[in-house]
Design a protein around this motif. Structure first.
Motif, short mmCIF file in Angstrom:
data_model
loop_
_atom_site.label_atom_id
_atom_site.label_comp_id
_atom_site.label_asym_id
_atom_site.label_seq_id
_atom_site.Cartn_x
_atom_site.Cartn_y
_atom_site.Cartn_z
N GLU A 9 -41.41 54.49 72.18
CA GLU A 9 -41.66 53.05 72.13
C GLU A 9 -43.15 52.76 72.26
OE1 GLU A 9 -40.30 48.80 74.15
OE2 GLU A 9 -39.53 50.69 74.96
N ILE A 10 -43.61 51.81 71.47
CA ILE A 10 -45.01 51.38 71.50
C ILE A 10 -45.02 49.89 71.83
CG2 ILE A 10 -47.18 51.21 70.23
CD1 ILE A 10 -46.06 54.08 70.55
N GLU A 11 -45.80 49.52 72.83
CA GLU A 11 -45.89 48.12 73.25
C GLU A 11 -47.33 47.65 73.15
OE1 GLU A 11 -44.06 46.37 77.12
OE2 GLU A 11 -46.17 46.82 77.61
N LEU A 12 -47.56 46.56 72.44
CA LEU A 12 -48.87 45.92 72.46
C LEU A 12 -48.82 44.81 73.50
CD1 LEU A 12 -51.72 45.64 71.36
CD2 LEU A 12 -50.84 44.02 69.66
N LEU A 13 -49.66 44.95 74.52
CA LEU A 13 -49.64 44.05 75.68
C LEU A 13 -50.86 43.12 75.61
CD1 LEU A 13 -48.57 43.11 78.41
CD2 LEU A 13 -49.66 45.11 79.46
N ALA A 14 -50.60 41.83 75.47
CA ALA A 14 -51.65 40.84 75.29
C ALA A 14 -51.87 40.03 76.56
CB ALA A 14 -51.29 39.90 74.14
N PRO A 15 -53.09 39.53 76.77
CA PRO A 15 -53.38 38.71 77.95
C PRO A 15 -53.25 37.22 77.66
CG PRO A 15 -55.43 39.30 76.88
CD PRO A 15 -54.32 39.86 76.02
N ALA A 16 -53.04 36.45 78.73
CA ALA A 16 -53.10 34.99 78.62
C ALA A 16 -53.62 34.43 79.94
CB ALA A 16 -51.72 34.41 78.31
N GLY A 17 -54.59 33.53 79.85
CA GLY A 17 -55.20 32.98 81.05
C GLY A 17 -54.65 31.64 81.47
N THR A 18 -54.08 30.89 80.53
CA THR A 18 -53.50 29.58 80.84
C THR A 18 -52.14 29.48 80.16
OG1 THR A 18 -54.34 28.40 78.91
CG2 THR A 18 -55.82 28.57 80.81
N ALA A 158 -54.12 62.03 80.10
CA ALA A 158 -52.98 61.11 80.11
C ALA A 158 -51.76 61.76 79.46
CB ALA A 158 -53.34 59.82 79.38
N GLU A 159 -51.98 62.47 78.37
CA GLU A 159 -50.87 63.12 77.68
C GLU A 159 -50.21 64.18 78.57
OE1 GLU A 159 -49.96 65.35 73.40
OE2 GLU A 159 -52.03 64.93 74.01
N LEU A 160 -51.03 64.98 79.25
CA LEU A 160 -50.49 66.02 80.13
C LEU A 160 -49.72 65.41 81.30
CD1 LEU A 160 -53.50 68.51 80.28
CD2 LEU A 160 -51.33 68.84 79.08
N SER A 241 -50.77 60.60 72.45
CA SER A 241 -50.99 60.89 73.87
C SER A 241 -49.86 60.41 74.76
CB SER A 241 -52.31 60.26 74.33
OG SER A 241 -53.39 60.81 73.62
N GLY A 242 -48.87 59.76 74.18
CA GLY A 242 -47.74 59.31 74.98
C GLY A 242 -47.96 57.99 75.67
N ILE A 243 -48.99 57.25 75.26
CA ILE A 243 -49.23 55.93 75.85
C ILE A 243 -48.14 54.97 75.36
CG2 ILE A 243 -50.85 54.02 76.05
CD1 ILE A 243 -51.82 56.66 77.32
N THR A 244 -47.46 54.33 76.30
CA THR A 244 -46.42 53.36 75.95
C THR A 244 -47.02 52.00 75.64
OG1 THR A 244 -44.74 54.46 77.29
CG2 THR A 244 -44.38 52.13 76.80
N SER A 245 -47.91 51.54 76.53
CA SER A 245 -48.40 50.17 76.44
C SER A 245 -49.89 50.15 76.14
CB SER A 245 -48.13 49.43 77.76
OG SER A 245 -48.51 48.07 77.66
N PHE A 246 -50.25 49.51 75.02
CA PHE A 246 -51.64 49.36 74.60
C PHE A 246 -52.13 48.02 75.15
CE2 PHE A 246 -51.25 52.01 70.42
CZ PHE A 246 -50.57 52.99 71.11
N LYS A 247 -52.96 48.08 76.17
CA LYS A 247 -53.32 46.86 76.91
C LYS A 247 -54.64 46.28 76.41
CE LYS A 247 -53.31 45.09 81.63
NZ LYS A 247 -52.99 45.46 83.02
N LEU A 248 -54.60 45.01 76.08
CA LEU A 248 -55.79 44.27 75.69
C LEU A 248 -56.30 43.49 76.89
CD1 LEU A 248 -54.42 42.82 72.32
CD2 LEU A 248 -55.78 44.90 72.63
N GLU A 249 -57.57 43.68 77.25
CA GLU A 249 -58.18 42.91 78.34
C GLU A 249 -58.56 41.53 77.80
OE1 GLU A 249 -61.20 41.01 80.63
OE2 GLU A 249 -61.57 41.86 78.64
N GLY A 250 -58.56 40.50 78.67
CA GLY A 250 -59.04 39.22 78.19
C GLY A 250 -58.34 37.99 78.73
#
Length: 657
Positions: A9-18, A158-160, A241-250
């Motif tokens: 599974e691949i998750e794109l994780l987006a930020p929200a400030g308001t 991270a992969e290991l 690398s096995g990263i599930t969640s791709f996190k965007l800062e902001g």
């Protein structure tokens, strides 16, 4: 909504400030959104941002109606006053049902357990600084279902770790980064009373410093200002690398900027899943480049980035989100004032606890064998042998340890560990400690991975100051769950929070650093590289430390930066903490262990300082007289974070002596 590649599974994780931004972002090409509620999160500096209780409820429902996930940031360090708010907030979130909270303070775990909350999964924040396998195993035992990787973790590591633990990994792929290890920057607190670990960082890392070393001054401009993370062109490597969640800062970014970032990454992930063989990494990358806030870097994803990590344009100059407002300008560390000393004494007198008073113990943190011998001769009760030895001194050998143990008498020799312990460090310490105890009296532990790994070794463990213990519940967890004999109080505690911690902490002994120049920033970045890459512009000696040590200089002072044998850098205060004037009140408030941060002193300086504190602890009525006769070795004395905070008791009523 879900995306998969080879069954992962691949998750794109987006930020929200308001809430308004959330309502737009949730319909963008992302799988999940993270945001903060009205309190207890790491983005508390901008007015009008974060969501109200009812907005949090509605946001979670909106996400779930769309088949997406909602994560709530509860990632502040919590002071005693925050704990009641945390109980209310966590109970509310248990009812609302977010997909997880993102937490930093270990007090979250006993809070959830004590209230029997079953609908609040926990993800570890980047501020937990997860960086080794044992940390992940420890967090897994505590119920954590996902870790946000340390910013300094490369994808190979991270992969290991993911393969060995099965833990979900979240990884920052775009946005604002910091050069200091997560939760290891205390400078904003000590300068302004605003903690970077409580969402109020004043960004002293983005000042215009000059580097000075060996009598040469280098025109470095902004040597601590990181570029923005940019992994848009490396989505295949992230997935491998096995990263599930791709996190965007902001979370503090505006809607139009977020729309560009979220949809760009979402579309790129979709293109790669649809056609991995024909995937064009650079397609539409020009949009991101043209609208960047700073220059871009892949940071530590593929190894140490060196000086290429440092930004000199755009917001790297310290400007606040393109508005032209600067977070802070170079500021001198505050000097000790007599009136503040009286306020500190009054506040501590308000939490007098004679039932906790025991024979006071003097501990000293040392960098080499000669320092250790000196402080033993001068009367130290406890000697901490550092795990992060500053160059040019050499790491402690087995012979060194055995020799010091032979001469310790009634004193204790406690072996320290590096703040950041990678798998090599863990293997080295494991082999050494399981090969014998060498007469050691304990271990000074710096991370929960080490606590988890070595809890079956018959050596008492003491929690080092970088654990940043801010409340009695985290202190209790370290004591009861991990078996720590005592903990250090956070260096970031302002006066009222320190008084409250001491009053509320019942069964766990609290140690305090009372003298020296503690490390205010702990960096993977090697500032010493500047002296090789840049030509000097003038000659000038260091004012307080030997020229062999690098200093960062502004018109307000010089901060020494020491380099350890792992190449990591340790930025110290320009001044020295000195709590000698109120040792008596600290002891009466329940502190029985007093630590001198002695690593940077000469043996002669250390002998004098230890002798003074030894005399003071033998007769606490002499503290004022002894303080009057002391002279600082560096730029002066300061109270650090105790310069800030009112003299308040736990119920937030004024305390009178």
């Amino acid at each position: 909504m879900a995306r998969y590649f080879n069954g992962k599974e691949i998750e794109l994780l987006a930020p929200a400030g308001t809430f308004d931004i959330f309502k737009a972002v949730i319909d963008m090409n992302c799988d999940a959104v993270y945001f903060g509620g009205p309190s207890l999160n790491m983005r508390m500096m901008r007015k009008g941002y974060n969501l109200s209780y009812e907005e949090v409820r509605e946001a979670v429902n909106m996400a779930h109606d769309r088949g997406k996930r909602a994560y709530i940031t509860v990632n502040n360090l919590l002071n005693e006053g925050d704990l009641d708010e945390a109980k209310r907030y966590l109970s509310f979130l248990n009812e609302v049902g977010p997909d997880a909270i993102i937490a930093q303070d270990l007090a979250v775990f006993p809070l959830i357990q004590d209230m029997n909350l079953s609908n609040v999964p926990v993800h570890s924040s980047v501020m937990m600084n997860v960086h080794n396998l044992e940390m992940i195993e420890a967090l897994k035992e505590m119920g954590v279902t996902r870790v946000v990787a340390s910013r300094e973790m490369d994808l190979h590591t991270a992969e290991l770790l993911q393969a060995k633990t099965g833990m979900e990994f979240e990884y920052f792929v775009h946005g604002d980064m910091c050069t200091v290890h997560g939760a290891n920057c205390f400078y904003s607190s000590m300068l302004y009373g605003n903690s970077a670990n409580r969402g109020r960082c004043m960004k002293p890392c983005r000042w215009d410093y000059r580097v000075k070393k060996d009598g040469n001054v280098y025109p470095t401009e902004y040597p601590l200002a990181a570029k923005d993370m940019y992994m848009y062109e490396h989505i295949p490597e992230l997935i491998k690398s096995g990263i599930t969640s791709f996190k965007l800062e902001g979370r503090m970014r505006d809607l139009e900027f977020l729309k560009m970032i979220v949809n760009s990454y979402g579309d790129a992930i979709d293109r790669y899943i649809a056609d991995p063989l024909g995937y064009d990494r650079k397609e539409n990358s020009d949009t991101l480049y043209e609208n960047r806030k700073r220059d871009f870097s892949t940071a530590y994803a593929f190894g140490k980035p060196g000086l290429d990590y440092i930004n000199t344009r755009y917001e790297g100059t310290g400007k606040f989100y393109s508005t032209g407002k600067v977070f802070s300008t170079p500021t001198a560390e505050r000097e000790v004032k007599p009136e503040r000393l009286e306020q500190v004494r009054d506040a501590l007198a308000g939490v007098r606890q004679p039932e906790k008073m025991k024979q006071p113990q003097l501990s000293v943190h040392v960098n080499n064998v000669e320092q250790a011998k000196t402080v033993l001769e001068a009367g130290a009760d406890i000697v901490y042998l550092t795990g992060d030895v500053f160059q040019p001194d050499m790491p402690f050998t087995r012979h060194d340890i055995e020799m010091l143990v032979e001469m310790k008498g009634s004193s204790q020799i406690i072996l320290g560990m590096p703040r950041m312990m990678n798998e090599l460090h863990m293997e080295q310490y494991n082999h050494f400690l399981r090969g014998g105890q060498y007469g050691l009296d304990g271990l000074l532990v710096t991370n929960i991975g080490a606590m988890h790994k070595f809890r079956d070794i018959a050596l008492p463990m003491v929690g080092d100051f970088n654990l940043n213990v801010y409340n009695h519940m985290s202190a209790k967890l370290y004591h009861e769950h991990f078996g720590l004999e005592r903990v250090h109080a956070s260096l970031e505690l302002p006066l009222n929070d320190l008084a409250n911690l001491l009053q509320e902490t019942e069964k766990v002994p609290v140690e305090m650093i009372v003298h020296g120049s503690p490390i205010a920033m702990y960096l993977e970045l090697d500032l010493y590289e500047n002296t090789v890459a840049i030509e000097p512009i003038m000659q000038e000696d260091n004012k307080y430390v030997d020229n062999q040590h690098l200093v960062l200089m502004t018109d307000k002072g010089e901060n020494p930066v020491y380099r350890d044998w792992s190449g990591r850098n340790h930025l110290a205060l320009a001044k020295e903490l000195c709590y000698l004037p109120f040792l008596k009140e600290l002891h009466e408030a329940g502190v029985n262990h007093f630590r001198i941060e002695g690593k940077s002193y000469t043996t002669e300086q250390l002998r004098s300082i230890v002798g003074t504190y030894r005399t003071a602890l033998q007769d606490l009525s002499l503290c004022g007289e002894l303080y009057a006769g002391m002279k600082p070795e560096y730029a002066g004395y300061t109270l650090g974070s105790l310069q800030f905070g009112e003299a308040l008791s736990i119920d937030l009523q004024p305390v009178h002596a």
